[in-house]
Motif scaffolding. Structure first.
Motif, PDB file in Angstrom:
ATOM      1  N   ARG A 153       0.838  -1.200   0.000  1.00  0.00           N
ATOM      2  CA  ARG A 153       0.000   0.000   0.000  1.00  0.00           C
ATOM      3  C   ARG A 153       0.879   1.258   0.000  1.00  0.00           C
ATOM      4  O   ARG A 153       0.872   2.031   0.955  1.00  0.00           O
ATOM      5  CB  ARG A 153      -0.913   0.019   1.230  1.00  0.00           C
ATOM      6  CG  ARG A 153      -1.863  -1.152   1.349  1.00  0.00           C
ATOM      7  CD  ARG A 153      -2.987  -1.075   0.313  1.00  0.00           C
ATOM      8  NE  ARG A 153      -4.014  -2.088   0.582  1.00  0.00           N
ATOM      9  CZ  ARG A 153      -3.954  -3.339   0.192  1.00  0.00           C
ATOM     10  NH1 ARG A 153      -2.889  -3.772  -0.490  1.00  0.00           N
ATOM     11  NH2 ARG A 153      -4.940  -4.185   0.465  1.00  0.00           N
ATOM     12  N   PRO A 154       1.650   1.491  -1.059  1.00  0.00           N
ATOM     13  CA  PRO A 154       2.505   2.688  -1.080  1.00  0.00           C
ATOM     14  C   PRO A 154       1.697   3.980  -1.070  1.00  0.00           C
ATOM     15  O   PRO A 154       2.180   5.022  -0.614  1.00  0.00           O
ATOM     16  CB  PRO A 154       3.297   2.534  -2.384  1.00  0.00           C
ATOM     17  CG  PRO A 154       2.448   1.642  -3.239  1.00  0.00           C
ATOM     18  CD  PRO A 154       1.780   0.698  -2.295  1.00  0.00           C
TER      19      PRO A 154
ATOM     20  N   VAL B   9      -7.205   8.526   2.115  1.00  0.00           N
ATOM     21  CA  VAL B   9      -6.365   7.433   1.623  1.00  0.00           C
ATOM     22  C   VAL B   9      -5.705   6.712   2.799  1.00  0.00           C
ATOM     23  O   VAL B   9      -5.616   5.479   2.822  1.00  0.00           O
ATOM     24  CB  VAL B   9      -5.302   7.959   0.636  1.00  0.00           C
ATOM     25  CG1 VAL B   9      -4.291   6.864   0.283  1.00  0.00           C
ATOM     26  CG2 VAL B   9      -5.961   8.479  -0.631  1.00  0.00           C
ATOM     27  N   LEU B  10      -5.251   7.480   3.783  1.00  0.00           N
ATOM     28  CA  LEU B  10      -4.661   6.869   4.968  1.00  0.00           C
ATOM     29  C   LEU B  10      -5.698   6.038   5.718  1.00  0.00           C
ATOM     30  O   LEU B  10      -5.393   4.943   6.219  1.00  0.00           O
ATOM     31  CB  LEU B  10      -4.093   7.955   5.880  1.00  0.00           C
ATOM     32  CG  LEU B  10      -3.404   7.482   7.162  1.00  0.00           C
ATOM     33  CD1 LEU B  10      -2.231   6.573   6.839  1.00  0.00           C
ATOM     34  CD2 LEU B  10      -2.938   8.687   7.981  1.00  0.00           C
ATOM     35  N   GLY B  11      -6.932   6.533   5.804  1.00  0.00           N
ATOM     36  CA  GLY B  11      -7.989   5.763   6.451  1.00  0.00           C
ATOM     37  C   GLY B  11      -8.276   4.458   5.728  1.00  0.00           C
ATOM     38  O   GLY B  11      -8.474   3.413   6.361  1.00  0.00           O
ATOM     39  N   ASP B  12      -8.282   4.497   4.388  1.00  0.00           N
ATOM     40  CA  ASP B  12      -8.472   3.265   3.615  1.00  0.00           C
ATOM     41  C   ASP B  12      -7.331   2.281   3.867  1.00  0.00           C
ATOM     42  O   ASP B  12      -7.542   1.066   3.981  1.00  0.00           O
ATOM     43  CB  ASP B  12      -8.560   3.583   2.125  1.00  0.00           C
ATOM     44  CG  ASP B  12      -9.852   4.296   1.759  1.00  0.00           C
ATOM     45  OD1 ASP B  12     -10.810   4.202   2.554  1.00  0.00           O
ATOM     46  OD2 ASP B  12      -9.906   4.933   0.702  1.00  0.00           O
ATOM     47  N   GLY B  13      -6.113   2.808   3.956  1.00  0.00           N
ATOM     48  CA  GLY B  13      -4.973   1.937   4.234  1.00  0.00           C
ATOM     49  C   GLY B  13      -5.047   1.306   5.604  1.00  0.00           C
ATOM     50  O   GLY B  13      -4.759   0.110   5.770  1.00  0.00           O
TER      51      GLY B  13
ATOM     52  N   ASP C  58      -7.525  -1.528   5.554  1.00  0.00           N
ATOM     53  CA  ASP C  58      -6.974  -2.742   4.949  1.00  0.00           C
ATOM     54  C   ASP C  58      -5.996  -3.449   5.895  1.00  0.00           C
ATOM     55  O   ASP C  58      -5.913  -4.667   5.901  1.00  0.00           O
ATOM     56  CB  ASP C  58      -6.279  -2.391   3.635  1.00  0.00           C
ATOM     57  CG  ASP C  58      -7.244  -1.909   2.579  1.00  0.00           C
ATOM     58  OD1 ASP C  58      -8.458  -2.155   2.736  1.00  0.00           O
ATOM     59  OD2 ASP C  58      -6.812  -1.266   1.612  1.00  0.00           O
ATOM     60  N   TRP C  59      -5.260  -2.668   6.666  1.00  0.00           N
ATOM     61  CA  TRP C  59      -4.246  -3.254   7.567  1.00  0.00           C
ATOM     62  C   TRP C  59      -4.896  -3.881   8.798  1.00  0.00           C
ATOM     63  O   TRP C  59      -4.517  -4.968   9.225  1.00  0.00           O
ATOM     64  CB  TRP C  59      -3.249  -2.178   7.972  1.00  0.00           C
ATOM     65  CG  TRP C  59      -2.105  -2.690   8.775  1.00  0.00           C
ATOM     66  CD1 TRP C  59      -1.562  -3.945   8.741  1.00  0.00           C
ATOM     67  CD2 TRP C  59      -1.336  -1.967   9.744  1.00  0.00           C
ATOM     68  NE1 TRP C  59      -0.507  -4.040   9.620  1.00  0.00           N
ATOM     69  CE2 TRP C  59      -0.348  -2.843  10.250  1.00  0.00           C
ATOM     70  CE3 TRP C  59      -1.381  -0.657  10.210  1.00  0.00           C
ATOM     71  CZ2 TRP C  59       0.569  -2.433  11.212  1.00  0.00           C
ATOM     72  CZ3 TRP C  59      -0.460  -0.262  11.155  1.00  0.00           C
ATOM     73  CH2 TRP C  59       0.507  -1.143  11.651  1.00  0.00           C
TER      74      TRP C  59
ATOM     75  N   ASN D  60      -6.746  -7.776   4.507  1.00  0.00           N
ATOM     76  CA  ASN D  60      -5.288  -7.702   4.525  1.00  0.00           C
ATOM     77  C   ASN D  60      -4.678  -9.033   4.118  1.00  0.00           C
ATOM     78  O   ASN D  60      -3.820  -9.571   4.788  1.00  0.00           O
ATOM     79  CB  ASN D  60      -4.807  -7.296   5.937  1.00  0.00           C
ATOM     80  CG  ASN D  60      -3.353  -6.877   5.917  1.00  0.00           C
ATOM     81  OD1 ASN D  60      -2.807  -6.509   4.885  1.00  0.00           O
ATOM     82  ND2 ASN D  60      -2.730  -6.960   7.083  1.00  0.00           N
ATOM     83  N   GLY D  61      -5.180  -9.571   3.042  1.00  0.00           N
ATOM     84  CA  GLY D  61      -4.692 -10.846   2.615  1.00  0.00           C
ATOM     85  C   GLY D  61      -3.621 -10.758   1.578  1.00  0.00           C
ATOM     86  O   GLY D  61      -3.316  -9.729   1.059  1.00  0.00           O
TER      87      GLY D  61
END
Length: 305
Positions: free
Chosen positions: A20-21, A290-294, A297-298, A304-305
């Protein structure tokens, strides 16, 4: 926690950063803006609150890269001759401060009520749910109009300018707490049926101990995600209220007031007064989302697969 778990967490975070860059870039952009904003007194070349330092002869100077730009004003000036770069730094600080403090109020009210509603259920759940429904029917704009009118009528316009920041924090905080309450309630309904809660009851832990030590820590992942998106929402709400003239006064610029103050100047060719603060606001909102979406996912093992 075993000795290996910190290493596993570190490796998981490193692997997530590689996958997730965009989230890492968003965090970097947001970090740079936040550091610059809160360090504004050290970085800003001018004080945008010092009216005596403005010179009307410097009004509407373009950014330094344009032909008529002045090296003293990196991003140009507004209609009052105020340095726009300094105003953006101080304005971003006010916007971020209002957003963060408003979300703290939202979280304090919403999480507390959501935990009680989800754990105890019954009448408590019904009361909290009805309160949330009523609150959601009252928009942030409506509450701001009422609050501003009451303060102006009771204390006068000078007090309204002086207490604009705490007033906006309280209004936005009280308007959006149901989002946290619903998320916390849903998380508690899931966690309360798990074996560790039954085990805690079996050993004699009180309801408050179970909520504080067991259920709340295990419900933090969705609440952290909600908090990031709510900060963006609170900043946007402040900007919208300030643009409509219901937020920060012109003498204490936020990103919203800067956009509003330069709106009429766009048609006169002074596009930078509105466009540049608007770009900073967009960068902040996109970075937070975008940070919230990351983070979602984490923190969500299913994604987070």
């Amino acid at each position: 926690m075993t000795a290996r778990e910190p290493g596993l967490v570190s490796r998981g975070a490193a692997a997530f950063a590689l996958r997730r860059p965009g989230a890492i870039l968003a965090a970097a952009i947001l970090g740079v803006i936040a550091i610059a904003a809160f360090a504004a007194p050290l970085i800003a070349p001018h004080d945008p609150f010092d009216l005596a330092s403005f010179d009307i002869l410097d009004a509407e100077l373009p950014p330094v890269w344009q032909a008529d730009g002045d090296p003293r004003f990196l991003l140009g000036t507004d209609a009052q001759g105020r340095d726009l770069f300094s105003a953006i730094l101080y304005g971003a600080r006010i916007s971020l401060l209002i957003g963060i403090l408003a979300v703290i109020i939202q979280a304090a009210i919403g999480i507390s009520l959501g935990l009680l509603a989800g754990y105890f259920g019954g009448r408590t759940d019904s009361i909290v749910t009805r309160l949330a429904d009523i609150q959601l029917a009252l928009s942030t704009l409506m509450m701001a109009i009422v609050a501003m009118a009451l303060v102006r009528a009771g204390l006068g316009g000078e007090a309204l300018s002086q207490f604009a920041v705490p007033l906006l924090v309280v209004v936005i905080g009280l308007a959006e707490w149901p989002i946290f309450a619903r998320t916390a309630r849903s998380a508690v309904l899931v966690e309360a049926t798990k074996d560790y809660v039954r085990a805690a009851r079996a050993v004699g832990d009180s309801d408050w101990t179970i909520l504080r030590r067991h259920i709340l820590p295990n419900s933090l992942s969705p609440l952290i995600i909600v908090a990031t998106t709510q900060v963006a929402g609170a900043i946007m709400a402040e900007a919208a209220l300030s643009f409509l003239g219901l937020g920060m006064p012109v003498t204490k610029p936020s990103l919203g007031t800067l956009i509003r103050s330069g709106y009429d100047l766009i048609f006169a060719g002074s596009w930078w007064v509105t466009v540049l603060p608007g770009l900073v606001l967009i960068a902040v909102l996109i970075s937070i989302n975008v940070l919230g979406d990351g983070l979602r996912d984490w923190l969500d093992p299913r994604r987070n697969g």
